[in-house]
Design a protein around this motif. Structure first.
Motif, PDB file in Angstrom:
ATOM      1  N   ASN A 357       0.832  -1.208   0.000  1.00 55.99           N
ATOM      2  CA  ASN A 357       0.000   0.000   0.000  1.00 55.99           C
ATOM      3  C   ASN A 357       0.862   1.253   0.000  1.00 55.99           C
ATOM      4  O   ASN A 357       0.572   2.235  -0.696  1.00 55.99           O
ATOM      5  CB  ASN A 357      -0.917  -0.016   1.220  1.00 55.99           C
ATOM      6  N   MET A 358       1.949   1.224   0.776  1.00 55.75           N
ATOM      7  CA  MET A 358       2.858   2.364   0.858  1.00 55.75           C
ATOM      8  C   MET A 358       3.485   2.664  -0.500  1.00 55.75           C
ATOM      9  O   MET A 358       3.500   3.802  -0.970  1.00 55.75           O
ATOM     10  CB  MET A 358       3.946   2.046   1.896  1.00 55.75           C
ATOM     11  N   LYS A 359       4.000   1.623  -1.150  1.00 56.39           N
ATOM     12  CA  LYS A 359       4.660   1.801  -2.443  1.00 56.39           C
ATOM     13  C   LYS A 359       3.650   2.188  -3.513  1.00 56.39           C
ATOM     14  O   LYS A 359       3.914   3.067  -4.354  1.00 56.39           O
ATOM     15  CB  LYS A 359       5.390   0.521  -2.842  1.00 56.39           C
ATOM     16  N   PHE A 360       2.495   1.559  -3.491  1.00 60.42           N
ATOM     17  CA  PHE A 360       1.456   1.836  -4.480  1.00 60.42           C
ATOM     18  C   PHE A 360       0.972   3.287  -4.362  1.00 60.42           C
ATOM     19  O   PHE A 360       0.791   3.981  -5.370  1.00 60.42           O
ATOM     20  CB  PHE A 360       0.293   0.863  -4.296  1.00 60.42           C
ATOM     21  N   THR A 361       0.783   3.741  -3.119  1.00 62.52           N
ATOM     22  CA  THR A 361       0.322   5.110  -2.900  1.00 62.52           C
ATOM     23  C   THR A 361       1.352   6.119  -3.384  1.00 62.52           C
ATOM     24  O   THR A 361       1.011   7.129  -4.008  1.00 62.52           O
ATOM     25  CB  THR A 361       0.016   5.339  -1.414  1.00 62.52           C
ATOM     26  N   ALA A 362       2.630   5.856  -3.086  1.00 63.43           N
ATOM     27  CA  ALA A 362       3.693   6.758  -3.529  1.00 63.43           C
ATOM     28  C   ALA A 362       3.772   6.822  -5.049  1.00 63.43           C
ATOM     29  O   ALA A 362       4.059   7.872  -5.619  1.00 63.43           O
ATOM     30  CB  ALA A 362       5.032   6.315  -2.949  1.00 63.43           C
ATOM     31  N   LEU A 368      -4.606   2.020  -1.671  1.00 63.31           N
ATOM     32  CA  LEU A 368      -5.382   0.812  -1.930  1.00 63.31           C
ATOM     33  C   LEU A 368      -6.504   0.720  -0.906  1.00 63.31           C
ATOM     34  O   LEU A 368      -6.311   1.016   0.275  1.00 63.31           O
ATOM     35  CB  LEU A 368      -4.490  -0.425  -1.835  1.00 63.31           C
ATOM     36  N   THR A 369      -7.670   0.298  -1.342  1.00 57.63           N
ATOM     37  CA  THR A 369      -8.812   0.146  -0.439  1.00 57.63           C
ATOM     38  C   THR A 369      -8.753  -1.224   0.227  1.00 57.63           C
ATOM     39  O   THR A 369      -7.936  -2.082  -0.120  1.00 57.63           O
ATOM     40  CB  THR A 369     -10.124   0.282  -1.204  1.00 57.63           C
ATOM     41  N   ALA A 370      -9.649  -1.436   1.182  1.00 57.02           N
ATOM     42  CA  ALA A 370      -9.728  -2.742   1.844  1.00 57.02           C
ATOM     43  C   ALA A 370     -10.078  -3.830   0.830  1.00 57.02           C
ATOM     44  O   ALA A 370      -9.544  -4.945   0.892  1.00 57.02           O
ATOM     45  CB  ALA A 370     -10.773  -2.696   2.965  1.00 57.02           C
ATOM     46  N   THR A 430     -12.139   0.596 -11.213  1.00 53.40           N
ATOM     47  CA  THR A 430     -12.290  -0.415 -10.160  1.00 53.40           C
ATOM     48  C   THR A 430     -10.995  -1.191 -10.013  1.00 53.40           C
ATOM     49  O   THR A 430     -10.487  -1.394  -8.912  1.00 53.40           O
ATOM     50  CB  THR A 430     -13.450  -1.371 -10.484  1.00 53.40           C
ATOM     51  N   GLY A 431     -10.457  -1.662 -11.113  1.00 52.79           N
ATOM     52  CA  GLY A 431      -9.116  -2.235 -11.138  1.00 52.79           C
ATOM     53  C   GLY A 431      -8.999  -3.621 -10.556  1.00 52.79           C
ATOM     54  O   GLY A 431      -8.987  -4.629 -11.281  1.00 52.79           O
ATOM     55  N   PHE A 432      -8.932  -3.718  -9.229  1.00 51.71           N
ATOM     56  CA  PHE A 432      -8.631  -4.982  -8.559  1.00 51.71           C
ATOM     57  C   PHE A 432      -9.925  -5.758  -8.296  1.00 51.71           C
ATOM     58  O   PHE A 432     -10.512  -5.672  -7.208  1.00 51.71           O
ATOM     59  CB  PHE A 432      -7.885  -4.715  -7.252  1.00 51.71           C
TER      60      PHE A 432
END
Length: 585
Positions: A357-362, A368-370, A430-432
């Motif tokens: 989540n950290m890397k994806f957000t950066a 990322l959502t739940a 939506t993606g995932f």
């Protein structure tokens, strides 16, 4: 060292000098450590001054001799107690520096990082340098013949060298995935406000590149702060660096010494024989940039040095994804104290999901959502909740796939960053979501409703699933980066008239009008007029064979949960309801 019998030490005011009999607390904030250093240094200098003044005021020879003997004993006891206190403070501030480096590594993965703490650490370093200098000066007049005094002096000199040897820090790290023959910049900082007193010229910082084994050998073979000659640093290394030396310069406004390497380049790298034979191990092999300077202190050589964060050296961009897996894992799971560059091969899902989540957000500027994390958990681990291994993360292919979890995740991040950032930040993708869940969610929607999802079988692909006029779900073949470079995603959606309503799972299934959702991201149409040179511009459009314009189809009443479940089951049992592109996920 014990207080000599009969010596009066009450004037030292030890209850004031020390906060407690056991010395400073091990659990203090950085500002508290700074305060304790200031207080202890002030009390020490005050006590020393009082002793000297008292000695000067007694002019009688007999009294002076008695006071001189007593003064030496008092001074020795004071210095010893003060040095014990100093050692604890120095260890605490060096621990703070190690923690700062650890936070710097996490920041490379996208974590929040307060770099300004380094200024407070530098102030503590400077106070400690002043403190140890005064401690050494206080025992200059004590005879060297005393073995205990000589031992104390040696311990203090070693502590001084250790402090100065730890004062070099890499504040601007090199690229952690480093390509040969590509220029990069690094900044190294000296955590003291002045250069060493014995150095007539500014310090010159030199850089070598070390393999993991060389870095470990350098740390293990000796105390590298004490004997620079035997290290033969200039002869060590695993590659050829250009522009690898820089003079330390003082920045008056910030009151810091820095060395800037603005044009460094790794010309070539020397790998172990094993790594040369195995392409995968090349992307697992970690190196480090080793920065050092040497100078004389009290007639002895001192080496101040620092390692950069680990780097992986590559020669082609195709090696980037797996190399980043090595770096991100190391940044996330390395211990504060470790042998270079040992890291655990296991992680819990809670730990790994935070890293992803950290890397994806950066990278994508949206968390990322739940639901996203639940999707990734199932993709990586199925229904297990045990530890994830390094091999599962980036070595072993996913079930029925030819690529690993990390390769798939990395390709999604890169696709968003390069081509989908505005749509992703606007929460339009939506993606995932799996193919089966997509089918389940859309079957209750009216014709023309669609959503965007990342392909599960094609690296770096995005697909559209929509409800057709027969109330079944059609899935279009995914588009990759090369497709979106020709026509961007918003324009592709505009070109397909059967796409009318964007389905939003996180909006309780409510749909948005297509043009309301994507209108601001459409490209302006090319002018269809004859130019002065006689040519008429042309445009490229996306089309799906057999599609119908669904603008005139009336909205249907939403289905009940029972109808939705029944249709989903029937849809899975009758794959002919999907078009021929259903094999693309």
């Amino acid at each position: 060292m014990n207080n000599p019998e009969g010596v009066n030490t009450s004037h030292m005011a030890e209850s004031d000098f020390f906060d407690s009999a056991s010395g400073p607390s091990d659990k203090l904030e950085l500002t508290d450590i700074h305060r304790q250093i200031v207080q202890s240094l002030s009390n020490f200098t005050t006590t020393i001054t009082e002793q000297q003044q008292k000695l000067k005021e007694n002019l009688d020879d007999a009294t002076a001799i008695t006071l001189f003997t007593e003064d030496k004993a008092n001074k020795l006891c004071l210095v010893e107690r003060s040095f014990l206190y100093y050692e604890r403070l120095q260890e605490m501030i060096i621990t703070e520096l190690r923690n700062w480096r650890r936070q710097q590594a996490l920041a490379a993965n996208g974590a929040q990082f307060n770099e300004d703490n380094l200024d407070e650490i530098q102030r503590c370093f400077e106070l400690l340098e002043n403190f140890i200098n005064q401690l050494l000066a206080a025992i200059e007049g004590i005879p060297k013949e005393d073995e205990e005094i000589a031992e104390l002096r040696e311990r203090m000199q070693l502590a001084q060298k250790y402090l100065l040897g730890s004062a070099l820090i890499v504040v601007k790290q090199p690229p952690q995935v480093m390509m040969t023959n590509t220029r990069f910049a690094v900044t190294v900082r000296w955590l003291l406000g002045s250069q060493p007193a014995d150095s007539l010229n500014p310090l010159t910082i030199v850089c070598n590149i070390f393999s993991e084994w060389q870095a470990k050998h350098f740390v293990d073979c000796q105390d590298p702060h004490l004997d620079v000659i035997k290290c033969r640093l200039s002869q060590m290394g695993s590659g050829e660096l250009q522009n690898n030396s820089s003079i330390m310069e003082y920045q008056t406004t910030k009151q810091i010494f820095c060395a800037n390497f603005n044009n460094m380049l790794l010309k070539k790298i020397t790998r172990s024989k094993t790594d040369k034979k195995n392409t995968n191990s090349v992307m697992d092999e970690k190196f480090t940039l080793f920065f050092y300077a040497t100078y004389k202190l009290n007639g002895n050589y001192v080496c101040t040095w620092s390692f950069s964060l680990p780097v992986v050296v590559i020669v082609h961009s195709r090696q980037e994804p797996k190399s980043w897996a090595t770096i991100i894992w190391d940044n996330a799971f390395a211990n504060v104290l470790r042998d270079p560059f040992v890291v655990s091969h296991y992680a819990t899902w809670l730990e790994l999901s935070a890293v992803l989540n950290m890397k994806f957000t950066a990278c994508t500027q949206r968390q990322l959502t739940a639901d996203n994390l639940a999707f990734l958990h199932e993709k990586l681990m199925g229904r297990r909740f045990a530890y994830i291994t390094w091999n599962e993360f980036c070595k072993n292919p996913l079930p029925e796939r030819t690529f690993t979890f990390w390769e798939w995740f990395y390709s999604v991040m890169k696709l968003i960053k390069d081509h989908l950032m505005p749509l992703w930040k606007a929460n339009l993708i939506t993606g995932f979501i799996t193919k089966h869940r997509t089918q389940f969610e859309l079957l209750c929607a009216e014709p023309g409703t669609f959503l965007l999802r990342f392909s599960e079988s094609k690296l770096g692909g995005i697909s559209i699933a929509y409800v057709n006029e027969q109330q079944s779900v059609t899935m279009l073949s995914p588009w990759a980066a090369q497709d979106l470079r020709i026509i961007k995603l918003a324009d592709r959606i505009r070109d397909l008239p059967m796409l009318r309503f964007l389905f939003r799972i996180d909006n309780k299934g409510e749909s948005l009008d297509r043009d309301d959702a994507f209108g601001q991201f459409y490209s302006q149409s090319a002018l269809r007029s004859t130019r002065t040179n006689g040519y008429v511009p042309s445009t490229i459009h996306v089309d799906v064979p057999g599609n119908r314009n669904l603008r005139s189809i009336k909205k249907r009443a939403p289905k009940t949960d029972e109808q939705k479940l029944f249709d989903a089951i029937m849809g899975m049992e009758n794959p002919e309801n999907l078009d021929s592109s259903e094999n693309f996920t």
